[in-house]
Structures are given as structure tokens and as C-alpha cells.
Design a protein around this motif. Structure first.
Motif, PDB file in Angstrom:
ATOM      1  N   SER A  13       0.414  -1.422   0.043  1.00 60.95           N
ATOM      2  CA  SER A  13      -0.227  -0.227   0.076  1.00 60.95           C
ATOM      3  C   SER A  13       0.783   1.084  -0.368  1.00 60.95           C
ATOM      4  O   SER A  13       2.188   1.584   0.802  1.00 60.95           O
ATOM      5  CB  SER A  13      -0.817   0.033   0.739  1.00 60.95           C
ATOM      6  OG  SER A  13      -0.564  -0.166   2.330  1.00 60.95           O
ATOM      7  N   GLN A  14       0.386   2.341  -0.496  1.00 60.11           N
ATOM      8  CA  GLN A  14       0.951   3.518  -0.119  1.00 60.11           C
ATOM      9  C   GLN A  14      -0.707   5.067  -0.026  1.00 60.11           C
ATOM     10  O   GLN A  14      -1.631   4.611  -0.231  1.00 60.11           O
ATOM     11  CB  GLN A  14       1.399   3.792  -2.263  1.00 60.11           C
ATOM     12  CG  GLN A  14       1.908   3.260  -3.227  1.00 60.11           C
ATOM     13  CD  GLN A  14       3.831   2.940  -1.724  1.00 60.11           C
ATOM     14  OE1 GLN A  14       3.971   4.144  -1.634  1.00 60.11           O
ATOM     15  NE2 GLN A  14       4.326   2.105  -1.710  1.00 60.11           N
ATOM     16  N   VAL A  33      -2.022  19.697   5.686  1.00 55.46           N
ATOM     17  CA  VAL A  33      -1.357  18.545   6.706  1.00 55.46           C
ATOM     18  C   VAL A  33      -0.644  18.041   5.202  1.00 55.46           C
ATOM     19  O   VAL A  33      -1.647  17.006   3.935  1.00 55.46           O
ATOM     20  CB  VAL A  33      -2.316  17.315   6.695  1.00 55.46           C
ATOM     21  CG1 VAL A  33      -1.846  15.961   7.429  1.00 55.46           C
ATOM     22  CG2 VAL A  33      -3.386  18.531   7.665  1.00 55.46           C
ATOM     23  N   SER A  34       0.297  17.520   5.246  1.00 49.89           N
ATOM     24  CA  SER A  34       0.950  16.675   5.132  1.00 49.89           C
ATOM     25  C   SER A  34       2.013  15.721   5.531  1.00 49.89           C
ATOM     26  O   SER A  34       2.462  15.471   6.845  1.00 49.89           O
ATOM     27  CB  SER A  34       2.780  17.170   4.406  1.00 49.89           C
ATOM     28  OG  SER A  34       1.763  18.145   2.990  1.00 49.89           O
ATOM     29  N   LEU A  35       2.092  14.055   5.403  1.00 50.10           N
ATOM     30  CA  LEU A  35       2.002  13.196   5.767  1.00 50.10           C
ATOM     31  C   LEU A  35       2.237  11.930   4.872  1.00 50.10           C
ATOM     32  O   LEU A  35       1.339  11.871   4.185  1.00 50.10           O
ATOM     33  CB  LEU A  35       1.081  12.499   7.367  1.00 50.10           C
ATOM     34  CG  LEU A  35      -0.213  11.755   6.793  1.00 50.10           C
ATOM     35  CD1 LEU A  35      -0.288  10.685   6.564  1.00 50.10           C
ATOM     36  CD2 LEU A  35      -0.914  12.915   8.137  1.00 50.10           C
ATOM     37  N   THR A  36       2.851  10.332   5.651  1.00 46.04           N
ATOM     38  CA  THR A  36       2.923   9.332   4.643  1.00 46.04           C
ATOM     39  C   THR A  36       3.371   8.687   5.585  1.00 46.04           C
ATOM     40  O   THR A  36       3.693   8.431   6.953  1.00 46.04           O
ATOM     41  CB  THR A  36       5.073   9.053   4.234  1.00 46.04           C
ATOM     42  OG1 THR A  36       4.173  10.434   3.109  1.00 46.04           O
ATOM     43  CG2 THR A  36       4.867   8.200   3.374  1.00 46.04           C
ATOM     44  N   LEU A  59     -11.244  10.266   4.949  1.00 47.54           N
ATOM     45  CA  LEU A  59     -10.289  11.312   3.830  1.00 47.54           C
ATOM     46  C   LEU A  59      -9.523  10.280   3.431  1.00 47.54           C
ATOM     47  O   LEU A  59      -9.105  10.034   1.891  1.00 47.54           O
ATOM     48  CB  LEU A  59      -9.378  12.747   4.606  1.00 47.54           C
ATOM     49  CG  LEU A  59      -9.872  14.009   4.473  1.00 47.54           C
ATOM     50  CD1 LEU A  59      -8.891  14.692   5.371  1.00 47.54           C
ATOM     51  CD2 LEU A  59     -10.842  14.394   3.189  1.00 47.54           C
ATOM     52  N   ILE A  60      -8.446   9.468   3.769  1.00 46.37           N
ATOM     53  CA  ILE A  60      -7.725   8.375   3.317  1.00 46.37           C
ATOM     54  C   ILE A  60      -8.707   7.657   3.168  1.00 46.37           C
ATOM     55  O   ILE A  60      -8.407   6.906   2.287  1.00 46.37           O
ATOM     56  CB  ILE A  60      -6.503   7.590   4.779  1.00 46.37           C
ATOM     57  CG1 ILE A  60      -6.003   8.833   5.694  1.00 46.37           C
ATOM     58  CG2 ILE A  60      -6.521   7.034   4.638  1.00 46.37           C
ATOM     59  CD1 ILE A  60      -5.321   8.640   6.466  1.00 46.37           C
ATOM     60  N   ALA A  61     -10.006   6.744   3.575  1.00 51.19           N
ATOM     61  CA  ALA A  61     -10.883   5.840   3.262  1.00 51.19           C
ATOM     62  C   ALA A  61     -11.515   6.548   1.467  1.00 51.19           C
ATOM     63  O   ALA A  61     -12.122   5.329   0.998  1.00 51.19           O
ATOM     64  CB  ALA A  61     -11.771   5.372   4.057  1.00 51.19           C
ATOM     65  N   GLY A  62     -11.262   7.607   1.672  1.00 53.99           N
ATOM     66  CA  GLY A  62     -11.894   7.672   0.547  1.00 53.99           C
ATOM     67  C   GLY A  62     -13.565   8.178   0.524  1.00 53.99           C
ATOM     68  O   GLY A  62     -13.726   8.781   0.128  1.00 53.99           O
ATOM     69  N   VAL A  63     -14.385   8.222   2.087  1.00 59.24           N
ATOM     70  CA  VAL A  63     -15.331   8.182   2.131  1.00 59.24           C
ATOM     71  C   VAL A  63     -15.506  10.093   2.314  1.00 59.24           C
ATOM     72  O   VAL A  63     -16.719  10.857   1.623  1.00 59.24           O
ATOM     73  CB  VAL A  63     -15.956   8.180   3.516  1.00 59.24           C
ATOM     74  CG1 VAL A  63     -17.256   8.222   4.023  1.00 59.24           C
ATOM     75  CG2 VAL A  63     -16.002   6.552   3.257  1.00 59.24           C
ATOM     76  N   ASP A  70      -3.542  16.741  -2.583  1.00 63.53           N
ATOM     77  CA  ASP A  70      -3.769  15.431  -2.555  1.00 63.53           C
ATOM     78  C   ASP A  70      -3.234  14.314  -1.345  1.00 63.53           C
ATOM     79  O   ASP A  70      -3.269  14.010  -0.407  1.00 63.53           O
ATOM     80  CB  ASP A  70      -2.703  15.353  -3.964  1.00 63.53           C
ATOM     81  CG  ASP A  70      -2.455  16.063  -5.011  1.00 63.53           C
ATOM     82  OD1 ASP A  70      -3.705  16.510  -5.381  1.00 63.53           O
ATOM     83  OD2 ASP A  70      -1.895  17.226  -5.315  1.00 63.53           O
ATOM     84  N   VAL A  71      -4.821  13.397  -1.656  1.00 62.14           N
ATOM     85  CA  VAL A  71      -4.355  12.021  -1.168  1.00 62.14           C
ATOM     86  C   VAL A  71      -4.333  11.640  -1.847  1.00 62.14           C
ATOM     87  O   VAL A  71      -5.072  11.106  -2.900  1.00 62.14           O
ATOM     88  CB  VAL A  71      -6.157  12.873  -0.582  1.00 62.14           C
ATOM     89  CG1 VAL A  71      -5.805  11.174   0.542  1.00 62.14           C
ATOM     90  CG2 VAL A  71      -6.527  13.321   0.245  1.00 62.14           C
ATOM     91  N   THR A  72      -2.969  10.517  -1.388  1.00 59.85           N
ATOM     92  CA  THR A  72      -2.896   9.341  -3.062  1.00 59.85           C
ATOM     93  C   THR A  72      -2.688   7.837  -1.442  1.00 59.85           C
ATOM     94  O   THR A  72      -2.716   8.107  -0.510  1.00 59.85           O
ATOM     95  CB  THR A  72      -1.196   9.466  -3.295  1.00 59.85           C
ATOM     96  OG1 THR A  72      -1.362  10.477  -3.719  1.00 59.85           O
ATOM     97  CG2 THR A  72      -1.035   8.520  -3.966  1.00 59.85           C
ATOM     98  N   VAL A  73      -3.861   7.141  -1.933  1.00 57.98           N
ATOM     99  CA  VAL A  73      -3.797   5.665  -1.003  1.00 57.98           C
ATOM    100  C   VAL A  73      -4.070   5.219  -2.289  1.00 57.98           C
ATOM    101  O   VAL A  73      -5.424   5.107  -3.177  1.00 57.98           O
ATOM    102  CB  VAL A  73      -5.578   5.812  -0.019  1.00 57.98           C
ATOM    103  CG1 VAL A  73      -5.099   4.134   0.529  1.00 57.98           C
ATOM    104  CG2 VAL A  73      -4.944   7.083   1.001  1.00 57.98           C
ATOM    105  N   THR A  74      -3.260   3.601  -2.634  1.00 56.97           N
ATOM    106  CA  THR A  74      -2.986   2.825  -3.385  1.00 56.97           C
ATOM    107  C   THR A  74      -2.710   1.596  -2.293  1.00 56.97           C
ATOM    108  O   THR A  74      -2.277   1.163  -1.671  1.00 56.97           O
ATOM    109  CB  THR A  74      -2.585   2.578  -4.278  1.00 56.97           C
ATOM    110  OG1 THR A  74      -1.199   3.006  -4.111  1.00 56.97           O
ATOM    111  CG2 THR A  74      -2.769   3.592  -5.317  1.00 56.97           C
TER     112      THR A  74
END
Length: 554
Positions: A13-14, A33-36, A59-63, A70-74
């Protein structure tokens, strides 16, 4: 409850946020907010109640979508999202909830059966499609999905739950555990969990901790449970409500505490250095002023020739020193280093016993005998000595909070006698404010002489509220913010006996750590009711277990 793709053998996952801002109307919750979060990492999300933790997870879940950034979740192995507030379909059964969790897997299984039915021996394309689907189904643990569901239900205290049972017939706690079990059984690569330990007993939490430690994917979990953070997480994401950002700390919960202690020490040193520099510049300005006054008092007629020249040069140099010192003082005072919050401290009033039956120095502080509250509490005798620590445990409904109400004088028992402590402080569980329009400052100052404004400095010194929050109506506050008012009142009023009903609820882990340190230094007596495992593990004192409203000997 959002889930997809049941499993992944490895973490790929990213997850990253870049300059993300989220607001509701005019209220900014998260700002740039910036985080990894690294693949395979176990990250705990902490912060004050209402700080934006659940917003971050949505936000991370895409709800929800960010307003900026930018929110990047793969997650090739899928995402499992468990919100704090569940939305299960009306009329759904246990099987429906589990099938919903396994939706992606069921779809792969359906395609696999279709490909199997359409197989033709001499068609390499169909064979290849079937082989790919079979490999995906096996990689996702398709054949073990139902067994995983049974194991999760058993581990979370719902063994043998009837798949045909309507969800509406389950209690709120059972529904929460069912949703958690379904999310875990789906075994997605990325797990996003909002307060998963709510409604779990110690045994179920132990099982959950082990399950998450063994999870080969990534976990992001919101929790107030410090023991859980200590056992599971490898990184901490702290949501800062003041700056509306997220700070990352490595090395798990202990690393977070170490970093916070170091930051506090730096702050204290910077503040001390600031005060010392002000004192030094004041001294320089004062000395220069005296020298100028001395030169001026002698007058030019006191010097002649070269002496007059030296006197004038000395006067110029001294004037320069005075100007520099005063300019430095001006800058220091215009840009002060704020004072660190005062450490929380509980103070004993040193009064023992009530007026009608004062206790001796070795006598009990408070005492109850033959007390019964119909259907809720029955205790033959209980005496609490000055300085004693008493931990009250027992299942929900055993009468723990009722006992605290009796000891506080808030509830008169149906029978029995009660001798109260002279001065008692009581931290209640979640309570609806009686005066929702009253300001934070007025609520803190309630019952004290004078105007509420006289107590602003005292409240601000604790670091529990900002100056901009003092006039907010208490009805608009989160439960955690209202609890901070209660904590502030307790630490600024001397009492002989502290009654703490779930004192760690809705408070940030760092504030709980401060609260425990304050309790360790307190010389009065403390009666505590808590489900906090870390607090219970570190408890030193007397233990009273209630069962069905009565003490249990064993």
C-alpha cells in the motif's frame, strides 16, 4: 463500514497526504497536512476529542474529499474501513454484514465459477483466465474466508453467532464487534479503524492486538487506549487542534512520550533563557543609565583638555550601550517565549472527616455501613483512609458509578449510613452540561467568589484551553473539552477525596499521562473506576470488585 479485496500476502500500500486542507463551512479542521504512512506500518492516530482524527481517517478512506491538496491511497490487497459510527442496512442479517465485507471476494468467486463452467479443454485463453482467477482467489484467502469470520467472531466475544440473526436484535456493542469482525475477516491489505477497542472486554482487546500485530499489511487506527498503542503501533500520528495539522512520531507510543518529554524540556529551557536574557539586558540598561547620570552630574566644567575628550567619548559609548540594551529589551518583550503550561497538581485540603463525626489522624476519611440502593448497589461496610487508593472494578451494571455517587453525597441510599469526606472532588462520566450557554471561563469559575474574569489567568496557565476558547459556550464543546473543564476545576481546588469515574475517557493520551503523574503526587485519597488497562496495570492500592452491585471476595 467500507471494505474491499480480502487479503494481500505482502504490504504494497501507498498512503500519503500532500498539503491537504479540510473545512466544514467556515471551520477549518485540517490545514495543509502532509504525511506518509509506510507499507506495513502500524500507525496510531491520537489527539484531543474533536481535533479531527475521524476526519483524517475518512479522507484516507475516500469517504470524504479534501478541499485542497492531494490524498494518495493505493492498496492492491484492498482497503477495510471501520468508522466509529456504524451504518448497517435496516433488516440486515449477520450473513448480510459478512457478505458485504466479502463483496470483492464473492465477485472473484462468481467469475471463477463462470470461467470453470465455460472451460473448453483446447481453448488456451479460457484456461489462462481461469488460472488467473483461481490464483487471485487463493492469494486472497478465499477458501479460508468463512473460517476467518468464525475466528474473528469468536475472538471478539461473539462465538457461534447465528448467521440468520437480524442485526437489529443485537446490542450496540454486539453490532460494533460484528462490524469489526467482518472488517478483519475480509483481511484487506490496508486497515483503517476508528476506535476499534470500544465495546471490547480485556480478552477481546488482547485478541485484537495479536491479530493486528500479525497483520502483514498496513494499519491506521484511532484509539485512546494507551495499552493498545503501546502493544500495536510503530508510529504515532498526533492531530494538533491548535495548528490543525498532524505531527508524526516514530518508535511507537514510547517514542512519542520520549519526544514529547524532550520537547517540553526544550520549551522550559527556552523560556528560562528568555527570562534570563531579559534580566541581563535590564541590568545592562540600568548600569548604562547610572554611568550616564554620573557623567552628566559632573558637567563639562569638571574636565579640561584630553580629559574632556575622554569624558565625551565615554558618554557616547555608554549611550550606545544603553540604546542597544533598551532596543534588545523591546524586541524580547514584543516577541516573548510563552510560559509552558503548569503541571497538573491535585491538592489535599488537609481536612479529615465531617463536622458531625470528625476522624482522628488514623481514622477513616469516609465510611459507609449497611448501604443499599435497590437493584443497583449493596455494601455492608467500606472505610477509606486518608491517602488511600481504591480501585473499583466489575462488569457494567455492577454499581461502580452508583458507589461513587453515594460517596460524593449525590445519591442518598435506600438504607444504611454514610459519613462523607469534608471536601470531595468528583470527576463524573460523560455529562450533558446543565447550562449549555455558559462560557468555558464561567463554567470553570462557577461557585467561586468574584467575577469569572478573575480566574482567566489561572485557567490559561494549565494549558488546557486557549485564550480564544474561554468565551465559547460549553454546549458547543466536545465531550473531551468539557472533561478538561472538570479536570481544571479539580486541580485548582483543594480536596481530601478524589472520586474518578472513567477519568481517561475522551482525553488525549498525553493529558492522561499528565493526570496520572498528578495523581501519583497527590496526598489525598482516591477512588477510581476505570476500564483503562494501562492505569489498572500500574495501580497500587486496595482493590474492590463489585458483582451485581455487591462486593466480591476472591
Amino acid at each position: 463500514m467500507r471494505m474491499s479485496s480480502p487479503t494481500a500476502s505482502l504490504a504494497h500500500s501507498q498512503l500519503s497526504l500532500d498539503e491537504v486542507t479540510k473545512r466544514y463551512d467556515d471551520h477549518v479542521v485540517l490545514d495543509r497536512v502532509s504525511l506518509t504512512v509506510k507499507p506495513g506500518e502500524k500507525a496510531g492516530v491520537i489527539g484531543d476529542n474533536g481535533s479531527g482524527k475521524s476526519t483524517l481517517l475518512r479522507l484516507i478512506a475516500g469517504v470524504e474529499s479534501a478541499d485542497n491538496g492531494d490524498v494518495t491511497v493505493t492498496a492492491p490487497g484492498g482497503i477495510g474501513y471501520l468508522p466509529q459510527r456504524l451504518e448497517l442496512p435496516a433488516g440486515a442479517t449477520v450473513k448480510d454484514v459478512l457478505d458485504r465485507a466479502f463483496a470483492d471476494l464473492r465477485e472473484v468467486e462468481r467469475k471463477l465459477h463462470e470461467a470453470e463452467d465455460a472451460l473448453v479443454d483446447d481453448d488456451p485463453r479460457l484456461l489462462e483466465t481461469y488460472g488467473d482467477l483461481l490464483a487471485e482467489f487463493e492469494a486472497r484467502g478465499g477458501y479460508e474466508a468463512d473460517a476467518r469470520a468464525d475466528a474473528a467472531l469468536h475472538g471478539l466475544g461473539l462465538p457461534g453467532l447465528d448467521r440468520a440473526r437480524a442485526v437489529d436484535t443485537l446490542s450496540g456493542g454486539e453490532r460494533s464487534r460484528l462490524a469489526l469482525a467482518a472488517t478483519l475477516a475480509a483481511a484487506p491489505e490496508l486497515l483503517l479503524l476508528d476506535e476499534p477497542t470500544n465495546d471490547l472486554d480485556d480478552q477481546a482487546v488482547d485478541w485484537l492486538e495479536k491479530r493486528l500485530r500479525e497483520h502483514r499489511g498496513t494499519v491506521v487506527v484511532i484509539t485512546h487506549d494507551r495499552a493498545f498503542l503501546e502493544a500495536v503501533t510503530s508510529a504515532i500520528l498526533e492531530v494538533d487542534p491548535d495548528r490543525r495539522t498532524v505531527n508524526r512520531y516514530g518508535n511507537g507510543y514510547q517514542g512519542y512520550l520520549t519526544a514529547k518529554a524532550a520537547a517540553r524540556a526544550r520549551w522550559e529551557q527556552e523560556y528560562e533563557d528568555h527570562l534570563q536574557e531579559i534580566a541581563r539586558q535590564e541590568k545592562l540598561a540600568e548600569n548604562a543609565g547610572r554611568m550616564l547620570a554620573s557623567i552628566a552630574s559632573k558637567g563639562p566644567w569638571a574636565f579640561s583638555g584630553s580629559e574632556h575628550h575622554r569624558a565625551r567619548s565615554s558618554s557616547t559609548a555608554t549611550s550606545g550601550k544603553a540604546r542597544n540594551a533598551n532596543e534588545r529589551l523591546r524586541r524580547l518583550r514584543e516577541n516573548p517565549v510563552p510560559a509552558p503550561p503548569e503541571p497538573l497538581r491535585f491538592t489535599a485540603s488537609l481536612a479529615v472527616g465531617g463536622e458531625e463525626a470528625p476522624a482522628g489522624p488514623d481514622g477513616p476519611l469516609t465510611e459507609i455501613s449497611g448501604v443499599e440502593v435497590a437493584g443497583r448497589l449493596r455494601i455492608d461496610a467500606l472505610a477509606i483512609a486518608p491517602g488511600e487508593r481504591l480501585l473499583v472494578t466489575g462488569p457494567n451494571g455492577a454499581g461502580k458509578s452508583t458507589l461513587l455517587r453515594v460517596l460524593a453525597g449525590d445519591l442518598t441510599p435506600d438504607r444504611g449510613t454514610v459519613r462523607l469526606a469534608a471536601h470531595t472532588g468528583w470527576l463524573r462520566q460523560d455529562e450533558t452540561p446543565k447550562h449549555p450557554r455558559r462560557s468555558v471561563l464561567a463554567e470553570f469559575a462557577e461557585g467561586r467568589p468574584g467575577h469569572p474574569d478573575e480566574y482567566a489567568e489561572q485557567l490559561l496557565a494549565l494549558g488546557l484551553f486557549r485564550a480564544s476558547e474561554l468565551e465559547l459556550p460549553v454546549g458547543s464543546l466536545s465531550v473531551g473539552q468539557r472533561r478538561r473543564i472538570d479536570v481544571a476545576r479539580l486541580v485548582t481546588r483543594p480536596v481530601d477525596l478524589l472520586l474518578l469515574d472513567e477519568p481517561t475517557n475522551h482525553l488525549s493520551p498525553l493529558l492522561v499521562e499528565e493526570l496520572e503523574e498528578a495523581l501519583a503526587q497527590y496526598t489525598g485519597a482516591v477512588v477510581t473506576v476505570t476500564h483503562d488497562r494501562r492505569m489498572r496495570r500500574g495501580f497500587k492500592g486496595t482493590h474492590l470488585e463489585l458483582r451485581d452491585g455487591a462486593p466480591f471476595a476472591g
